[in-house]
Design an enzyme around this catalytic site. Structure first.
Site: not given
Length: 334
Positions: A282, A298
Protein backbone atom coordinates in the site's frame (compact mmCIF):
# COMPACT_ATOMS: atom_id res chain seq x y z
CA UNK A 1 43.28 46.41 8.49
CA UNK A 2 40.07 48.01 7.26
CA UNK A 3 41.26 47.58 3.67
CA UNK A 4 41.88 43.87 4.27
CA UNK A 5 38.42 43.48 5.74
CA UNK A 6 36.89 45.16 2.69
CA UNK A 7 38.81 42.84 0.38
CA UNK A 8 37.66 39.81 2.41
CA UNK A 9 34.06 41.04 2.28
CA UNK A 10 34.27 41.41 -1.49
CA UNK A 11 35.68 37.91 -1.84
CA UNK A 12 32.90 36.55 0.40
CA UNK A 13 30.28 38.31 -1.70
CA UNK A 14 31.70 36.73 -4.86
CA UNK A 15 31.69 33.32 -3.18
CA UNK A 16 28.09 33.77 -2.12
CA UNK A 17 27.19 34.89 -5.62
CA UNK A 18 28.79 31.71 -6.95
CA UNK A 19 26.77 29.65 -4.47
CA UNK A 20 23.59 31.35 -5.64
CA UNK A 21 24.48 30.61 -9.27
CA UNK A 22 24.88 26.94 -8.40
CA UNK A 23 21.30 26.61 -7.14
CA UNK A 24 19.06 24.12 -8.87
CA UNK A 25 17.17 25.47 -11.85
CA UNK A 26 15.73 24.15 -15.11
CA UNK A 27 18.73 24.89 -17.33
CA UNK A 28 21.42 23.81 -14.88
CA UNK A 29 19.77 20.46 -14.14
CA UNK A 30 18.78 19.67 -17.73
CA UNK A 31 22.31 20.40 -18.95
CA UNK A 32 24.08 18.67 -16.04
CA UNK A 33 26.97 16.42 -17.05
CA UNK A 34 28.84 13.78 -15.08
CA UNK A 35 31.88 15.03 -13.21
CA UNK A 36 34.55 12.90 -11.54
CA UNK A 37 34.45 12.72 -7.77
CA UNK A 38 31.73 12.15 -5.22
CA UNK A 39 28.62 14.30 -5.88
CA UNK A 40 27.04 16.24 -3.04
CA UNK A 41 23.48 16.92 -1.90
CA UNK A 42 21.61 19.36 -4.15
CA UNK A 43 24.06 18.63 -6.97
CA UNK A 44 22.34 18.96 -10.38
CA UNK A 45 23.68 15.55 -11.44
CA UNK A 46 22.05 13.88 -8.41
CA UNK A 47 18.67 15.42 -9.15
CA UNK A 48 18.94 14.56 -12.86
CA UNK A 49 19.84 10.96 -12.02
CA UNK A 50 16.96 10.67 -9.52
CA UNK A 51 14.43 11.81 -12.11
CA UNK A 52 15.77 9.46 -14.79
CA UNK A 53 15.75 6.54 -12.33
CA UNK A 54 12.15 7.32 -11.38
CA UNK A 55 11.20 7.55 -15.05
CA UNK A 56 12.84 4.16 -15.73
CA UNK A 57 10.93 2.58 -12.79
CA UNK A 58 14.04 2.16 -10.64
CA UNK A 59 12.46 4.36 -8.04
CA UNK A 60 14.54 6.48 -5.64
CA UNK A 61 11.38 7.03 -3.60
CA UNK A 62 11.06 10.71 -2.78
CA UNK A 63 12.92 12.85 -5.33
CA UNK A 64 14.78 15.35 -3.15
CA UNK A 65 18.20 15.93 -4.72
CA UNK A 66 19.90 14.23 -1.78
CA UNK A 67 22.36 11.34 -1.59
CA UNK A 68 19.87 9.21 0.31
CA UNK A 69 19.95 5.50 1.02
CA UNK A 70 17.03 5.02 -1.36
CA UNK A 71 18.96 6.81 -4.12
CA UNK A 72 21.91 4.45 -3.61
CA UNK A 73 19.57 1.44 -3.69
CA UNK A 74 17.97 2.69 -6.90
CA UNK A 75 21.40 3.16 -8.49
CA UNK A 76 22.44 -0.32 -7.34
CA UNK A 77 19.28 -1.90 -8.74
CA UNK A 78 19.71 -0.09 -12.07
CA UNK A 79 23.33 -1.23 -12.22
CA UNK A 80 22.40 -4.86 -11.48
CA UNK A 81 19.62 -4.83 -14.09
CA UNK A 82 22.02 -3.48 -16.72
CA UNK A 83 24.95 -5.80 -16.06
CA UNK A 84 27.10 -3.18 -14.32
CA UNK A 85 29.07 -3.44 -11.10
CA UNK A 86 26.37 -2.92 -8.46
CA UNK A 87 27.88 -0.68 -5.78
CA UNK A 88 25.16 1.97 -5.60
CA UNK A 89 27.55 4.74 -6.67
CA UNK A 90 26.95 7.11 -9.55
CA UNK A 91 29.89 6.18 -11.80
CA UNK A 92 30.62 7.39 -15.32
CA UNK A 93 29.50 4.05 -16.77
CA UNK A 94 26.26 4.15 -14.77
CA UNK A 95 25.62 7.78 -15.75
CA UNK A 96 26.07 7.03 -19.47
CA UNK A 97 23.73 4.04 -19.26
CA UNK A 98 21.16 6.11 -17.38
CA UNK A 99 21.36 8.98 -19.89
CA UNK A 100 20.67 6.48 -22.67
CA UNK A 101 17.28 5.59 -21.15
CA UNK A 102 15.75 8.94 -22.14
CA UNK A 103 16.71 12.06 -24.07
CA UNK A 104 13.80 14.18 -22.84
CA UNK A 105 14.52 17.06 -20.41
CA UNK A 106 14.23 16.02 -16.77
CA UNK A 107 12.82 19.38 -15.66
CA UNK A 108 9.93 21.05 -17.47
CA UNK A 109 7.50 23.90 -16.86
CA UNK A 110 3.98 23.22 -15.64
CA UNK A 111 0.99 25.54 -15.33
CA UNK A 112 -0.99 25.12 -12.11
CA UNK A 113 -4.64 24.25 -12.79
CA UNK A 114 -7.80 24.96 -10.84
CA UNK A 115 -7.99 21.27 -9.97
CA UNK A 116 -4.51 21.45 -8.40
CA UNK A 117 -5.54 24.15 -5.96
CA UNK A 118 -9.08 22.95 -5.33
CA UNK A 119 -9.61 20.92 -2.17
CA UNK A 120 -11.09 19.74 -0.07
CA UNK A 121 -7.88 19.95 1.93
CA UNK A 122 -7.45 18.50 5.42
CA UNK A 123 -5.43 21.17 7.17
CA UNK A 124 -4.91 19.35 10.45
CA UNK A 125 -4.40 15.61 10.67
CA UNK A 126 -3.92 14.15 14.18
CA UNK A 127 -1.15 11.66 14.83
CA UNK A 128 -3.29 9.11 16.70
CA UNK A 129 -5.32 6.67 14.63
CA UNK A 130 -8.41 6.94 16.86
CA UNK A 131 -8.57 10.69 16.25
CA UNK A 132 -8.04 10.26 12.52
CA UNK A 133 -11.21 8.19 12.53
CA UNK A 134 -13.19 11.33 13.40
CA UNK A 135 -12.29 13.00 10.11
CA UNK A 136 -14.47 12.75 7.00
CA UNK A 137 -11.51 12.62 4.64
CA UNK A 138 -7.72 12.33 4.90
CA UNK A 139 -6.95 14.72 2.05
CA UNK A 140 -3.82 16.67 1.27
CA UNK A 141 -3.05 19.39 3.77
CA UNK A 142 -2.20 22.03 1.15
CA UNK A 143 -1.94 22.59 -2.60
CA UNK A 144 1.87 22.48 -2.22
CA UNK A 145 1.70 18.97 -0.73
CA UNK A 146 -0.66 17.89 -3.52
CA UNK A 147 1.65 19.23 -6.24
CA UNK A 148 4.76 17.79 -4.61
CA UNK A 149 3.24 14.31 -4.54
CA UNK A 150 2.03 14.62 -8.12
CA UNK A 151 5.62 15.18 -9.25
CA UNK A 152 7.21 12.72 -6.76
CA UNK A 153 9.23 15.43 -5.01
CA UNK A 154 9.65 16.73 -1.49
CA UNK A 155 7.96 20.06 -0.74
CA UNK A 156 11.40 21.43 0.10
CA UNK A 157 12.73 20.61 -3.38
CA UNK A 158 9.58 21.98 -5.03
CA UNK A 159 10.22 25.30 -3.27
CA UNK A 160 13.92 25.22 -4.20
CA UNK A 161 13.00 24.81 -7.86
CA UNK A 162 10.45 27.64 -7.58
CA UNK A 163 11.88 30.26 -5.20
CA UNK A 164 9.44 32.95 -4.14
CA UNK A 165 6.54 31.40 -6.04
CA UNK A 166 3.24 30.43 -4.40
CA UNK A 167 1.29 27.27 -5.16
CA UNK A 168 -2.30 28.38 -4.63
CA UNK A 169 -3.06 30.38 -7.78
CA UNK A 170 -4.23 28.75 -11.04
CA UNK A 171 -2.09 29.78 -14.00
CA UNK A 172 1.15 29.93 -12.02
CA UNK A 173 4.08 28.45 -13.96
CA UNK A 174 6.26 26.02 -12.01
CA UNK A 175 9.45 24.09 -12.71
CA UNK A 176 8.85 20.41 -11.98
CA UNK A 177 10.32 16.98 -12.82
CA UNK A 178 9.01 15.20 -15.89
CA UNK A 179 8.32 11.83 -14.25
CA UNK A 180 6.29 10.22 -17.03
CA UNK A 181 6.97 6.50 -16.75
CA UNK A 182 5.10 5.48 -19.86
CA UNK A 183 2.93 2.39 -20.21
CA UNK A 184 3.14 -0.39 -17.60
CA UNK A 185 5.71 -3.05 -18.56
CA UNK A 186 4.43 -6.16 -20.30
CA UNK A 187 5.24 -9.76 -19.43
CA UNK A 188 5.06 -9.44 -15.64
CA UNK A 189 5.55 -12.85 -14.00
CA UNK A 190 5.78 -12.10 -10.28
CA UNK A 191 6.48 -9.57 -7.55
CA UNK A 192 9.43 -10.08 -5.22
CA UNK A 193 9.38 -8.54 -1.73
CA UNK A 194 12.98 -8.46 -0.48
CA UNK A 195 12.71 -7.99 3.28
CA UNK A 196 16.45 -7.64 3.83
CA UNK A 197 17.04 -5.03 1.13
CA UNK A 198 13.69 -3.30 1.77
CA UNK A 199 12.84 -3.41 -1.92
CA UNK A 200 9.89 -4.53 -4.01
CA UNK A 201 10.82 -5.82 -7.47
CA UNK A 202 8.70 -6.60 -10.53
CA UNK A 203 10.11 -9.48 -12.59
CA UNK A 204 9.35 -11.00 -15.98
CA UNK A 205 9.41 -14.73 -16.77
CA UNK A 206 13.19 -14.69 -17.34
CA UNK A 207 13.84 -13.03 -13.98
CA UNK A 208 14.60 -9.61 -15.51
CA UNK A 209 13.79 -6.66 -13.23
CA UNK A 210 11.10 -4.51 -14.82
CA UNK A 211 10.63 -2.16 -11.87
CA UNK A 212 12.15 -1.71 -8.42
CA UNK A 213 10.65 0.33 -5.55
CA UNK A 214 12.02 1.16 -2.06
CA UNK A 215 9.76 -0.13 0.71
CA UNK A 216 9.15 -0.23 4.44
CA UNK A 217 8.59 -3.87 5.32
CA UNK A 218 7.54 -5.33 8.68
CA UNK A 219 9.61 -5.32 11.87
CA UNK A 220 10.91 -7.72 14.51
CA UNK A 221 7.66 -7.28 16.48
CA UNK A 222 5.38 -7.36 13.43
CA UNK A 223 7.24 -9.25 10.70
CA UNK A 224 6.12 -9.43 7.12
CA UNK A 225 5.03 -12.91 6.00
CA UNK A 226 7.27 -15.43 4.26
CA UNK A 227 6.81 -17.72 1.30
CA UNK A 228 4.40 -17.20 -1.57
CA UNK A 229 1.16 -15.23 -1.92
CA UNK A 230 -0.79 -13.70 -4.76
CA UNK A 231 -2.64 -10.49 -5.52
CA UNK A 232 -6.37 -10.67 -4.83
CA UNK A 233 -7.43 -7.18 -5.90
CA UNK A 234 -6.33 -3.56 -6.16
CA UNK A 235 -8.36 -0.98 -4.21
CA UNK A 236 -7.93 2.69 -5.11
CA UNK A 237 -8.67 5.40 -2.54
CA UNK A 238 -9.15 2.83 0.26
CA UNK A 239 -10.49 3.31 3.75
CA UNK A 240 -8.47 1.85 6.63
CA UNK A 241 -10.05 -0.59 9.07
CA UNK A 242 -8.44 -1.09 12.47
CA UNK A 243 -9.01 -4.37 14.31
CA UNK A 244 -8.20 -4.36 18.07
CA UNK A 245 -6.52 -7.74 17.54
CA UNK A 246 -3.74 -5.82 15.76
CA UNK A 247 -2.84 -4.34 19.17
CA UNK A 248 -0.76 -1.56 17.64
CA UNK A 249 1.43 0.35 20.05
CA UNK A 250 -0.14 3.70 20.90
CA UNK A 251 -3.72 2.68 20.04
CA UNK A 252 -5.69 2.61 23.27
CA UNK A 253 -9.19 1.72 22.18
CA UNK A 254 -10.39 -1.90 22.27
CA UNK A 255 -13.01 -1.27 19.61
CA UNK A 256 -12.65 -1.49 15.84
CA UNK A 257 -12.80 1.73 13.83
CA UNK A 258 -12.52 2.93 10.26
CA UNK A 259 -10.44 5.82 8.94
CA UNK A 260 -11.79 7.64 5.90
CA UNK A 261 -10.15 7.53 2.50
CA UNK A 262 -7.63 10.03 1.16
CA UNK A 263 -3.92 10.23 0.25
CA UNK A 264 -3.05 10.91 3.91
CA UNK A 265 -4.92 7.82 5.05
CA UNK A 266 -2.58 5.39 6.92
CA UNK A 267 -2.51 3.13 3.83
CA UNK A 268 -2.31 5.98 1.35
CA UNK A 269 -4.03 6.16 -2.00
CA UNK A 270 -4.02 2.46 -2.98
CA UNK A 271 -4.23 -0.97 -1.31
CA UNK A 272 -3.02 -4.08 -3.14
CA UNK A 273 -4.77 -6.88 -1.30
CA UNK A 274 -2.84 -10.13 -0.89
CA UNK A 275 -4.07 -13.67 -0.37
CA UNK A 276 -2.61 -13.64 3.16
CA UNK A 277 -5.32 -12.25 5.42
CA UNK A 278 -4.80 -8.65 6.60
CA UNK A 279 -1.65 -8.19 4.53
CA UNK A 280 -1.21 -5.92 1.55
CA UNK A 281 1.09 -3.61 -0.39
CA UNK A 282 0.00 0.00 0.00
CA UNK A 283 0.83 3.69 -0.09
CA UNK A 284 1.76 6.05 2.71
CA UNK A 285 1.02 9.58 3.93
CA UNK A 286 4.75 10.13 4.61
CA UNK A 287 6.86 9.31 1.52
CA UNK A 288 10.04 10.66 3.10
CA UNK A 289 10.13 7.76 5.57
CA UNK A 290 9.89 4.94 3.03
CA UNK A 291 12.80 2.54 3.37
CA UNK A 292 14.00 4.15 6.60
CA UNK A 293 11.25 2.90 8.93
CA UNK A 294 9.49 -0.39 9.48
CA UNK A 295 5.79 -1.16 9.25
CA UNK A 296 3.21 -3.19 11.13
CA UNK A 297 3.85 -6.15 8.82
CA UNK A 298 2.50 -4.86 5.52
CA UNK A 299 4.59 -3.47 2.65
CA UNK A 300 4.59 0.32 2.35
CA UNK A 301 5.58 2.24 -0.79
CA UNK A 302 5.23 5.89 -1.74
CA UNK A 303 1.72 6.59 -3.02
CA UNK A 304 2.99 7.02 -6.58
CA UNK A 305 4.98 3.77 -6.52
CA UNK A 306 2.03 1.87 -5.02
CA UNK A 307 -0.21 3.30 -7.73
CA UNK A 308 2.32 2.34 -10.40
CA UNK A 309 2.56 -1.19 -9.03
CA UNK A 310 -1.24 -1.34 -8.87
CA UNK A 311 -1.35 -0.60 -12.61
CA UNK A 312 1.11 -3.44 -13.29
CA UNK A 313 -0.33 -6.31 -11.23
CA UNK A 314 -3.64 -8.11 -11.63
CA UNK A 315 -5.56 -10.69 -9.60
CA UNK A 316 -3.47 -13.84 -9.47
CA UNK A 317 -0.06 -12.16 -9.84
CA UNK A 318 2.39 -14.12 -7.68
CA UNK A 319 4.12 -12.39 -4.77
CA UNK A 320 7.24 -13.95 -3.24
CA UNK A 321 8.64 -12.88 0.13
CA UNK A 322 12.36 -13.47 0.48
CA UNK A 323 15.23 -12.89 2.93
CA UNK A 324 15.11 -11.91 6.58
CA UNK A 325 14.41 -8.36 7.60
CA UNK A 326 17.33 -6.25 8.80
CA UNK A 327 17.41 -5.23 12.46
CA UNK A 328 16.71 -1.61 13.39
CA UNK A 329 14.81 0.47 15.88
CA UNK A 330 12.40 2.61 13.89
CA UNK A 331 8.97 4.12 13.88
CA UNK A 332 6.10 1.77 13.07
CA UNK A 333 3.16 2.52 10.81
CA UNK A 334 0.42 0.40 9.21
Amino acid sequence: MIRLLLVFAAMLALACGGARAAKLDLTTVNQAQFAAGEPKDADPTVLKAQILLDRARFSPGLIDGRLSENFAKAIGAFQAANGLHSDGKLTRETWDKLMATSTDPVLVTYEVTRKDVRGPFTRRIPARLERMARLRRLGYRTAAEKLAERFHVSEQLLRMLNPGIGFRKPGTTLVVPDIGRGDPPAGVARIEVDKGARLVRVLDHSGKWLAVYPASIGSDENPAPSGMAEVKRVVHNPTYHYDPDFAFKGVRTKRPFTIAAGPNNPVGSVWIDLSIESYGIHGTPDPGKIGTTFSHGCIRLTNWDAEDLGSIVQPGTKVEFKNEIARAVDELAP
